[in-house]
Design a protein around this motif. Structure first.
Motif, PDB file in Angstrom:
ATOM      1  N   PRO A  87       1.134  -1.193   0.354  1.00 51.27           N
ATOM      2  CA  PRO A  87      -0.053   0.119  -0.210  1.00 51.27           C
ATOM      3  C   PRO A  87       1.220   1.424   0.050  1.00 51.27           C
ATOM      4  CG  PRO A  87      -0.747  -1.426   1.486  1.00 51.27           C
ATOM      5  CD  PRO A  87       0.547  -2.059   1.322  1.00 51.27           C
ATOM      6  N   LYS A  88       2.163   1.449   1.179  1.00 50.44           N
ATOM      7  CA  LYS A  88       2.558   2.563   0.820  1.00 50.44           C
ATOM      8  C   LYS A  88       3.596   2.890  -0.441  1.00 50.44           C
ATOM      9  CE  LYS A  88       7.264   3.826   3.095  1.00 50.44           C
ATOM     10  NZ  LYS A  88       8.138   3.058   3.233  1.00 50.44           N
ATOM     11  N   VAL A  89       3.458   2.459  -1.554  1.00 53.63           N
ATOM     12  CA  VAL A  89       4.425   2.434  -2.772  1.00 53.63           C
ATOM     13  C   VAL A  89       3.063   2.575  -3.520  1.00 53.63           C
ATOM     14  CG1 VAL A  89       6.505   1.515  -2.424  1.00 53.63           C
ATOM     15  CG2 VAL A  89       4.694   0.541  -3.497  1.00 53.63           C
ATOM     16  N   LEU A  90       1.825   2.410  -3.002  1.00 54.42           N
ATOM     17  CA  LEU A  90       0.922   2.494  -4.294  1.00 54.42           C
ATOM     18  C   LEU A  90       0.364   3.532  -4.508  1.00 54.42           C
ATOM     19  CD1 LEU A  90      -1.947   0.905  -6.013  1.00 54.42           C
ATOM     20  CD2 LEU A  90      -2.567   1.319  -3.958  1.00 54.42           C
ATOM     21  N   SER A 120      -6.204  -2.861   2.133  1.00 51.76           N
ATOM     22  CA  SER A 120      -5.622  -1.872   2.451  1.00 51.76           C
ATOM     23  C   SER A 120      -6.422  -0.923   2.030  1.00 51.76           C
ATOM     24  CB  SER A 120      -4.293  -1.218   1.994  1.00 51.76           C
ATOM     25  OG  SER A 120      -4.265  -0.095   2.236  1.00 51.76           O
ATOM     26  N   PRO A 121      -6.951   0.228   3.591  1.00 53.08           N
ATOM     27  CA  PRO A 121      -7.618   0.739   3.169  1.00 53.08           C
ATOM     28  C   PRO A 121      -7.311   2.113   1.655  1.00 53.08           C
ATOM     29  CG  PRO A 121      -6.645   1.469   5.209  1.00 53.08           C
ATOM     30  CD  PRO A 121      -5.985  -0.313   4.513  1.00 53.08           C
ATOM     31  N   GLN A 122      -5.821   2.314   1.842  1.00 49.86           N
ATOM     32  CA  GLN A 122      -5.285   2.448   0.316  1.00 49.86           C
ATOM     33  C   GLN A 122      -5.697   2.384  -0.897  1.00 49.86           C
ATOM     34  OE1 GLN A 122      -3.343   5.238   2.251  1.00 49.86           O
ATOM     35  NE2 GLN A 122      -1.692   5.256   1.225  1.00 49.86           N
ATOM     36  N   LEU A 123      -6.741   1.446  -1.441  1.00 50.19           N
ATOM     37  CA  LEU A 123      -7.455   0.996  -2.425  1.00 50.19           C
ATOM     38  C   LEU A 123      -8.326   1.427  -2.792  1.00 50.19           C
ATOM     39  CD1 LEU A 123      -7.337  -3.297  -2.781  1.00 50.19           C
ATOM     40  CD2 LEU A 123      -5.881  -1.198  -4.325  1.00 50.19           C
ATOM     41  N   ALA A 124      -9.063   1.664  -1.315  1.00 51.04           N
ATOM     42  CA  ALA A 124      -9.938   3.012  -1.953  1.00 51.04           C
ATOM     43  C   ALA A 124     -10.029   4.835  -2.086  1.00 51.04           C
ATOM     44  CB  ALA A 124     -11.506   2.849  -0.598  1.00 51.04           C
TER      45      ALA A 124
END
Lengths: 246, 246
Positions: A87-90, A120-124
Motif C-alpha cells: 500500500p505504501k508504494v501504491l 488496505s484502505p489505500q485501495l479505496a
C-alpha cells in the motif's frame, strides 16, 4: 500540482469555485497566490486553461475570467498490468502512471502480493491518487483502473483481449532484453507493445512468467540491474513517452 | 536488497561476517533465511557472489563457502546534475540513480532549492542511501557524489570539464524534445549526452536554463506532461539504461 482540476459542476459561465481542501491549501501554502493572480485550471474530462482569483476565503476560492482552451495531451497507448504492490508504494505508482499518461491500469494479484494488500484502505483512495497524478501531469482524462484478484483467470480470459499488438513482461531474469526487442520490432511508435506486465517487489515467479508468455507476452529484461517497482515503471514508460509523445 | 554488500574487511579467506543491523534484519525478516541457506553477497568495490549461512545470532551472521566471481555491471556513462531536492525525496533519488548505475551525481544549488535543504541531516546520510541503491541494483561500485552550493561558479567553472560529449537540461518548457534530439544525434550509445541536468520540484528558472545552455547544454522537454523529479529521473535514465546496457 501543475494545474487544479475541478469537476464540471464547479464551472458556471466564465466562473469557477474551488472548495477541495487539498487545492485550497496548495493555493495558500505552495502557490501563495492572492486576488488578481492567474491560476492554471482544468475541467475533469475536459479542457485546460486559466482563471483569475476573484475572492479567497477559508472555505473557497472563486475564479473569474475562466477560459478553457487547451485539449489535454494524448494518453499513451498502453495497458500496464501491475502486481498489486505494498500500500505504501501504491500511491506513488498510481500517481506516476497517471502523470505519464497510461491509458489503462490493471491491478492484479500475484504470488508475492500479500493478501492484506487487498484489504488496505489505500485501495479505496485510488481516485485521490489518480487526481494527484492528473494535476501533476497536466492532464484531465482519468485512466481506466481495473482490479483482478485472481491471476490465472485474468491472464487466461481477460489479458488476450487487452492486447491488440504485443504484450511484454518485465523480468530481470529473462533471456532477451527490452533494448534488443525495441531495436528489432518496435522502433516505430505504432509497433510498441500495448501491454506491459510489471511485478511488485520480488517480481513475478516463474509460474507467472510462464503463464503470461503462454498467453502472448514476451519476457524481457532491462540489463543486470534490478530496480524498485517505481523506478522500473518510470524507466520503462519513459520509452513510450518518448516514442508516442515526440 | 538483492544482494548484501560488505566491506572488504568482512571477508577472511572463504568466510565473511555480517554485522550491520539493516542487513541482519533483512536476513531475519525479509529473507527469513536459516543456517545452510545461500545468500547473494558482494564486496564493496569488488565482485559479487554467494555465501552459505554457517551461524546466526542476534549480532552477527557468519558465512562460509564464500565465492565472489561476478564483476558488477558497468556504470552508465553519465553525470547527473540534480538541483538539491527536498530531504524527503533525496533518499529515493540517490537510491534510484545508484541502482540505475549513474557514474557521477552532482547535487547543486538552484533558485528553487530552499536553503534549509543544505542543513538537512539527510545530507549526512547519503552514504547509506548509496549503499541501499547498490544493494537494490546489484552493484558494488560507489557512484561519485559531488556537492556544489553555488550554482553559477559550478556551471561556469566545473560543468564544462564534466562534459566530454554533450549536456542536456530537462526543461518542460524547452522548444525541442528529447525524442527529436535522440533521433537526430544520439541513436548510438557512444553519442548519448554524458551530462544530464534535472531541476527539483518546480524545475529550473529561466536564468538557470540560460546559464546552462550558454555553457554547452541543450534544453529538451519530454512532452507536455510534467513529472515528479523522481519519475523524471527514472524516465530519462531509462534511455541510458537501454542504450548502454543492451
Amino acid at each position: 500540482m501543475n494545474c487544479l482540476l475541478l469537476p464540471s459542476a464547479a464551472f458556471i459561465d466564465s466562473r469557477a469555485t474551488i472548495t477541495a481542501a487539498a487545492q485550497l491549501m496548495h493555493i495558500r501554502e505552495v502557490l501563495k497566490a492572492g486576488v488578481g493572480e492567474t491560476l492554471k485550471v482544468g475541467m475533469l474530462g475536459g479542457k485546460l486553461g486559466t482563471g483569475v482569483i476573484e475572492t479567497i476565503s477559508e472555505r473557497a476560492v472563486h475564479l473569474s475570467d475562466v477560459t478553457l482552451t487547451h485539449v489535454p495531451p494524448p494518453k499513451l497507448d498502453i495497458t500496464v498490468v501491475l502486481a498489486l504492490p505494498r500500500p505504501k508504494v501504491l500511491r506513488r505508482l498510481i500517481m506516476d502512471m497517471t502523470a505519464l499518461g497510461v491509458r489503462d491500469i490493471v491491478l492484479v494479484n500475484s504470488y508475492r502480493t500479500e493478501k492484506s494488500y487487498w484489504q488496505s484502505p489505500q485501495l479505496a483512495r485510488i481516485d485521490e491518487f489518480v487526481l494527484e497524478g492528473l494535476q501533476q501531469g497536466v492532464d484531465t482524462v482519468l485512466p481506466r483502473i481495473h482490479m483482478h484478484k485472481r491471476f490465472k483467470p485474468f491472464v487466461e480470459d481477460v489479458l488476450p483481449d487487452l492486447m491488440t499488438r504485443q504484450g511484454i513482461v518485465a523480468h530481470p531474469y529473462a533471456k532477451r532484453s527490452l533494448a534488443q526487442y525495441i531495436q528489432s520490432t518496435a522502433s516505430q511508435a505504432d509497433l510498441l507493445p500495448d501491454v506491459l506486465c510489471i511485478g511488485a517487489e520480488g517480481g513475478w515467479i516463474d509460474y507467472e512468467v510462464a503463464l503470461l508468455t503462454a498467453h502472448g507476452c514476451t519476457a524481457l529484461h532491462m540489463g543486470a540491474r534490478i530496480l524498485r517497482t517505481e523506478a522500473a515503471v518510470n524507466a520503462l514508460l519513459g520509452q513510450w513517452l518518448l516514442h508516442q509523445n515526440p
